[in-house]
Design an enzyme around this catalytic site. Structure first.
Site, mmCIF file in Angstrom:
data_model
loop_
_atom_site.group_PDB
_atom_site.id
_atom_site.type_symbol
_atom_site.label_atom_id
_atom_site.label_comp_id
_atom_site.label_asym_id
_atom_site.label_seq_id
_atom_site.Cartn_x
_atom_site.Cartn_y
_atom_site.Cartn_z
ATOM 1 N N HIS A 164 29.938 14.325 11.391
ATOM 2 C CA HIS A 164 30.349 13.044 10.913
ATOM 3 C C HIS A 164 31.627 13.012 10.082
ATOM 4 C CE1 HIS A 164 28.563 9.203 11.687
ATOM 5 N NE2 HIS A 164 27.568 10.110 12.573
ATOM 6 N N PRO A 165 32.831 12.230 10.348
ATOM 7 C CA PRO A 165 33.800 12.169 9.329
ATOM 8 C C PRO A 165 33.747 11.567 8.054
ATOM 9 C CG PRO A 165 34.403 10.627 11.088
ATOM 10 C CD PRO A 165 32.813 11.178 11.310
ATOM 11 N N CYS A 166 32.635 11.002 7.852
ATOM 12 C CA CYS A 166 32.773 9.896 6.703
ATOM 13 C C CYS A 166 32.745 10.699 5.273
ATOM 14 C CB CYS A 166 31.569 8.898 6.757
ATOM 15 S SG CYS A 166 30.032 9.764 6.959
ATOM 16 N N LYS A 167 32.279 12.055 5.178
ATOM 17 C CA LYS A 167 32.172 12.679 3.911
ATOM 18 C C LYS A 167 33.638 13.512 3.993
ATOM 19 C CE LYS A 167 28.093 11.781 2.446
ATOM 20 N NZ LYS A 167 27.930 10.815 2.836
ATOM 21 N N THR A 168 34.526 13.677 4.773
ATOM 22 C CA THR A 168 35.779 14.460 4.794
ATOM 23 C C THR A 168 36.559 14.468 3.486
ATOM 24 O OG1 THR A 168 35.757 14.483 7.375
ATOM 25 C CG2 THR A 168 37.686 15.226 6.116
#
Lengths: 220, 197
Positions: A164-168
């Protein structure tokens, strides 16, 4: 300040090109694949890994029934060593395929991957969760569905697992801000992949980091 | 493929009479083509993931991240149990935008065509032009899917369909996003060949 946190698609492609240049120098087999209409593309790498019998034992008899290992060009095994064959037969060779795509929604790179046995049988999400390295397990178990899920590959349309990219941005912003402070060039892809890759079994040789600072010296 | 059923109908069977007859398979799951659906949790996770992505586009994730976990749960439960008011009590916040703006930051949309290998087109697109004019559905298509735009004096080749209807191409995209989005807050747009009867 927003420009520090996100990267645009052109910047993403530029960093990928630099990353692949170094990959070619050290024989690391990353390559760029353009989409059919050539408007965009992604980085791709395939590697093979042996999982020992104990990790995959829940799959049952089928794995232990194998007496000969299917041959793939990229995978070499000393065939005349009977002892090695016997050990390897109780294990399974897994083909991992990693793709790095750009997410225009989050304006960051995203890691897609899939894994299958050499006979084509895919690994399940459960297998993948179980294969995550011990030191990341706690985080995964806190929210497995928020971390690694199965989704449709935006260019190929096939099922892939996704980190998941949302915390990148949370972990990349300090990296980028710090590199600005000490006035050092950072390849976004190298930094990002060195952080997320190990969670799913993808490790980067250290020479990638050195390659970036060498480019900087040459530019001067 | 985890697509809303209405989208699948528009894309694959819009000329069929209702009720839509489908065949359910219990063997030979096509591992290479379809996502598995192991549990209700998986569906919830996928739905929430789409919601979060839509808000990343509309509000840089600010609105959805400010919500509490119970608000996220309410969105899912409202959808799952077909409770319109329960769902919209929370969803209305995702449809708001700052007073000084004229719309969302970017519009969450996906354009589907059965003729392409790529499963859908999704790009960054602003609802408002630099001069303050509202972009229309036609503007969006011209920009991200020009092959689907029929020539002005030519024959109509394609239908541009959302929820089974063909909105006028002059419709402002911001309005479509607020009123015609699917529950996941995306505009799922099908481009299908014009039926020849």
């Amino acid at each position: 300040m927003e420009e520090d946190e996100f990267i645009g698609e052109k910047t993403f492609q530029r960093h990928c090109a630099e990353f692949i240049k170094h990959s070619q120098q050290i024989g690391d087999s990353w390559e760029w694949r353009p989409s059919k209409d050539c408007s965009d593309g992604y980085m791709c790498k395939i590697h093979f890994q042996i999982k020992n019998g104990s990790v995959m034992s829940h799959l049952g008899a089928s794995t232990h029934g194998q007496t000969c290992l299917p041959m793939e060009e990229a995978f070499e095994l000393p065939l005349d060593d009977c002892e090695v064959i016997e050990t390897a037969a109780a294990s399974e060779v897994i083909k991992y395929e990693y793709h790095v795509l750009y997410s225009c929604s989050y304006q960051v790179p995203v890691l897609y991957f899939r894994a299958s046995f050499l006979d084509g049988r895919p690994l399940t999400l459960k297998d993948i969760w179980e294969g995550v390295h011990e030191c990341y397990k706690t985080r995964l178990l806190q929210g497995p569905w928020d971390t690694i899920t199965q989704q449709e590959h935006p260019i190929l349309g096939q099922p892939f697992f996704v980190l998941h990219p949302c915390k990148t941005n949370e972990f990349m912003t300090p990296v980028l801000k710090n590199s600005q402070k000490i006035n050092k060039n950072v390849n976004y892809i190298t930094s990002w992949l060195s952080i997320v890759g190990p969670v799913v079994g993808l490790n980067l040789p250290l020479s990638y980091a050195k390659a970036t600072s060498q480019d900087e010296r040459n530019v001067d | 493929m985890h697509y809303p059923i209405g989208l699948l109908f528009d894309l694959l069977a819009s000329s069929s009479a209702l009720p839509w007859n489908i065949t359910v398979h219990f063997k030979s799951f096509p591992e290479k083509d379809l996502l598995h659906c192991p549990s209700k949790d998986a569906i919830e996770a996928h739905f929430m993931s789409c919601m979060k992505e839509a808000d990343a586009l509309k509000h840089k994730s600010q609105v959805i991240n400010e919500m509490q976990k119970k608000d996220h749960k309410q969105l899912w439960m409202g959808l799952q149990n077909d409770r319109f008011d329960q769902f919209w009590a929370i969803n209305r916040k995702l449809m708001e935008y700052p007073a000084e703006e004229n719309g969302f930051r970017y519009i969450p949309f996906r354009i589907y065509q059965t003729t392409t290998e790529r499963p859908f087109i999704q790009k960054l697109f602003r609802p408002v032009a630099a001069d303050g004019q509202l972009h229309t559905l036609g503007d969006l298509l011209k920009e991200v899917c020009p092959s689907a735009v029929d020539p002005e004096d030519g024959e109509k080749k394609n239908q541009v369909m959302i929820h089974g209807i063909e909105p006028m191409l002059e419709t402002p995209l911001q309005w479509l996003s607020e009123h015609l989005s699917y529950p996941d807050n995306f505009l799922h747009i099908s481009i299908i060949p014009q039926p020849t009867d």
